[in-house]
Design a protein around this motif. Structure first.
Motif, PDB file in Angstrom:
ATOM      1  N   SER A  47       1.278  -1.190  -0.245  1.00  0.00           N
ATOM      2  CA  SER A  47      -0.047   0.070  -0.021  1.00  0.00           C
ATOM      3  C   SER A  47       0.899   1.503  -0.055  1.00  0.00           C
ATOM      4  O   SER A  47       0.449   2.266  -0.460  1.00  0.00           O
ATOM      5  CB  SER A  47      -1.102  -0.063   1.458  1.00  0.00           C
ATOM      6  OG  SER A  47      -1.796   1.499   1.579  1.00  0.00           O
ATOM      7  N   ARG A  48       1.568   1.149   0.765  1.00  0.00           N
ATOM      8  CA  ARG A  48       2.852   2.132   0.322  1.00  0.00           C
ATOM      9  C   ARG A  48       3.641   2.563  -0.600  1.00  0.00           C
ATOM     10  O   ARG A  48       3.830   3.603  -1.223  1.00  0.00           O
ATOM     11  CB  ARG A  48       3.662   2.073   2.176  1.00  0.00           C
ATOM     12  CG  ARG A  48       4.942   3.388   2.347  1.00  0.00           C
ATOM     13  CD  ARG A  48       6.126   3.118   3.194  1.00  0.00           C
ATOM     14  NE  ARG A  48       5.551   2.954   5.001  1.00  0.00           N
ATOM     15  CZ  ARG A  48       4.776   2.082   5.270  1.00  0.00           C
ATOM     16  NH1 ARG A  48       5.557   0.742   4.444  1.00  0.00           N
ATOM     17  NH2 ARG A  48       4.672   2.383   6.037  1.00  0.00           N
ATOM     18  N   ALA A  49       4.589   1.504  -1.217  1.00  0.00           N
ATOM     19  CA  ALA A  49       4.679   1.431  -2.221  1.00  0.00           C
ATOM     20  C   ALA A  49       3.763   2.396  -3.337  1.00  0.00           C
ATOM     21  O   ALA A  49       4.200   3.152  -4.029  1.00  0.00           O
ATOM     22  CB  ALA A  49       5.428   0.651  -2.994  1.00  0.00           C
ATOM     23  N   LEU A  50       2.736   1.460  -3.493  1.00  0.00           N
ATOM     24  CA  LEU A  50       1.556   2.397  -4.676  1.00  0.00           C
ATOM     25  C   LEU A  50       1.552   3.325  -4.129  1.00  0.00           C
ATOM     26  O   LEU A  50       0.886   4.307  -5.128  1.00  0.00           O
ATOM     27  CB  LEU A  50       0.389   1.271  -4.630  1.00  0.00           C
ATOM     28  CG  LEU A  50      -0.499   1.028  -5.571  1.00  0.00           C
ATOM     29  CD1 LEU A  50      -0.096   1.571  -7.031  1.00  0.00           C
ATOM     30  CD2 LEU A  50      -1.930   0.642  -5.321  1.00  0.00           C
ATOM     31  N   MET A 230      -6.442   0.541  -8.349  1.00  0.00           N
ATOM     32  CA  MET A 230      -5.115   0.160  -7.576  1.00  0.00           C
ATOM     33  C   MET A 230      -5.101   0.272  -5.990  1.00  0.00           C
ATOM     34  O   MET A 230      -5.573  -0.197  -5.211  1.00  0.00           O
ATOM     35  CB  MET A 230      -4.336  -0.472  -8.125  1.00  0.00           C
ATOM     36  CG  MET A 230      -4.286  -1.030  -9.833  1.00  0.00           C
ATOM     37  SD  MET A 230      -2.643  -1.402 -10.713  1.00  0.00           S
ATOM     38  CE  MET A 230      -1.621  -2.002  -9.399  1.00  0.00           C
ATOM     39  N   TYR A 231      -4.867   1.913  -6.295  1.00  0.00           N
ATOM     40  CA  TYR A 231      -4.601   2.791  -5.361  1.00  0.00           C
ATOM     41  C   TYR A 231      -5.380   2.937  -4.455  1.00  0.00           C
ATOM     42  O   TYR A 231      -5.891   2.816  -3.036  1.00  0.00           O
ATOM     43  CB  TYR A 231      -4.664   4.318  -5.697  1.00  0.00           C
ATOM     44  CG  TYR A 231      -4.628   5.126  -4.696  1.00  0.00           C
ATOM     45  CD1 TYR A 231      -3.406   5.328  -3.421  1.00  0.00           C
ATOM     46  CD2 TYR A 231      -5.702   5.827  -4.628  1.00  0.00           C
ATOM     47  CE1 TYR A 231      -3.596   6.216  -2.404  1.00  0.00           C
ATOM     48  CE2 TYR A 231      -5.367   6.983  -3.634  1.00  0.00           C
ATOM     49  CZ  TYR A 231      -4.626   6.568  -2.675  1.00  0.00           C
ATOM     50  OH  TYR A 231      -5.218   7.696  -1.598  1.00  0.00           O
ATOM     51  N   VAL A 232      -7.094   3.157  -4.709  1.00  0.00           N
ATOM     52  CA  VAL A 232      -8.003   2.890  -4.342  1.00  0.00           C
ATOM     53  C   VAL A 232      -8.003   1.591  -3.697  1.00  0.00           C
ATOM     54  O   VAL A 232      -8.746   1.472  -1.885  1.00  0.00           O
ATOM     55  CB  VAL A 232      -9.450   3.548  -4.373  1.00  0.00           C
ATOM     56  CG1 VAL A 232     -10.680   3.549  -3.592  1.00  0.00           C
ATOM     57  CG2 VAL A 232      -8.971   5.376  -5.265  1.00  0.00           C
ATOM     58  N   THR A 238      -6.702  -1.786   3.474  1.00  0.00           N
ATOM     59  CA  THR A 238      -5.533  -1.377   4.173  1.00  0.00           C
ATOM     60  C   THR A 238      -6.850  -1.014   5.595  1.00  0.00           C
ATOM     61  O   THR A 238      -6.088  -1.988   6.498  1.00  0.00           O
ATOM     62  CB  THR A 238      -4.355  -0.793   3.994  1.00  0.00           C
ATOM     63  OG1 THR A 238      -3.821  -1.483   2.586  1.00  0.00           O
ATOM     64  CG2 THR A 238      -3.919  -0.312   5.059  1.00  0.00           C
ATOM     65  N   CYS A 239      -7.391  -0.381   5.642  1.00  0.00           N
ATOM     66  CA  CYS A 239      -8.289   0.274   5.641  1.00  0.00           C
ATOM     67  C   CYS A 239      -9.449  -0.592   6.875  1.00  0.00           C
ATOM     68  O   CYS A 239      -9.575  -0.192   8.122  1.00  0.00           O
ATOM     69  CB  CYS A 239      -9.131   1.314   5.445  1.00  0.00           C
ATOM     70  SG  CYS A 239      -8.183   3.393   5.442  1.00  0.00           S
TER      71      CYS A 239
END
Length: 298
Positions: A47-50, A230-232, A238-239
């Motif tokens: 998630s952080r990399a994206l 992909m980010y969303v 993650t949430c």
């Protein structure tokens, strides 16, 4: 006296039964929390990399993309609230709902129209009881969310963000969830997913500074089209994972406290039952002595 003793014994038995249930729920939550924490840890680097990749494209390209620009054609704002399917977790769901209500209040004061989406039966029941309409709802596995559920939620929110204003489109997307810090601390948080803000790792260049040289293939627009969904999805997943770990930690802590309280009640009722028994014996002895004195006097 015998009636009081019987009542106390019944209360002891019922409290002991509740204690067994509380203890079982505490052990179940404790057995699941480790896996939930591992899932959060495993999902965080991706998630952080994206997020950094999307931020780099948004920061170092001069493209105007619908998902990174403010919409002015509508004042509707989507709010996703993440709660639990079951209770017995202390103030976990109530805290998230209060945070969401504060956010909704701020949005209304700013002249915006909140559109609420929820996950978890606790939030569904909360809004159903108050007769408030929900734009979308999901339930069934709040303590073990799946990628499929996260993808469905994210795609629904993306569709609302991309929709025209006259078809119910929204200008912003906020998520209210409980952030897992550790086994003792879980904090409700609000994040804005869309329009994309500069987040985690990529800052815009200062005025006069030389920007890094980036080359986007096939084009920045195509890169954003591929990365932003992909980010969303990743951020929503993650949430959900953070909320699941927080729910299990809150339930373990609440059931541990409930077990201790049940033990205290059992000790109190046992003492009261013994006192009632002693009073009953004392009364019986007094009656025997009084009867013996009456026979002796006669």
């Amino acid at each position: 006296m015998a009636g009081q003793q019987r009542v106390y014994r019944q209360r002891i038995r019922s409290t002991q039964s509740l204690k067994k249930i509380f203890r079982a729920m505490e052990l179940i939550a404790a057995s699941r929390i480790g896996k939930a924490r591992d899932r959060v840890t495993a999902a965080t680097p991706y998630s952080r990399a994206l997020t950094r990749a999307v931020s780099a494209v948004a920061t170092h390209s001069n493209v105007t993309h619908p998902l990174v620009t403010e919409r002015t054609d509508t004042n509707r704002v989507a709010v996703l609230l993440v709660t639990s399917d079951r209770g017995m977790a202390g103030a976990y769901s109530a805290s998230a709902i209060r945070e969401a209500e504060r956010l909704i209040g701020r949005l209304v004061e700013a002249g915006k129209e909140p559109v609420v989406y929820v996950t978890g039966r606790r939030a569904i029941s909360y809004y159903a009881f108050r007769g408030r309409e929900l734009a979308g709802q999901w339930s069934g596995a709040s303590d073990a969310p799946s990628v499929e559920t996260a993808t469905e939620i994210a795609d629904t929110l993306l569709a609302a963000f991309r929709a025209p204003a006259d078809e119910g489109g929204v200008a912003e997307l906020h998520v209210v969830f409980t952030h897992f810090r550790n086994m003792v601390s879980q904090t409700p948080r609000v994040i804005r997913l869309l329009p994309l803000e500069i987040v985690e790792g990529v800052e815009p260049p200062e005025e006069g500074a030389v920007s890094p040289l980036y080359s986007f293939e096939p084009s920045p627009e195509d890169v954003l089209d591929a990365l932003l969904p992909m980010y969303v999805r990743s951020r929503v997943y993650t949430c959900l994972l953070q909320a699941a770990a927080s729910e299990l930690a809150a339930r373990q802590r609440a059931m541990h406290t409930a077990t201790e309280n049940a033990e205290d009640l059992v000790r109190m009722y046992t003492r009261l039952a013994n006192q009632a028994r002693q009073a009953e014996i004392t009364q019986e002895i007094s009656e025997i002595v009084s009867g013996a004195d009456s026979l002796a006097a006669s």
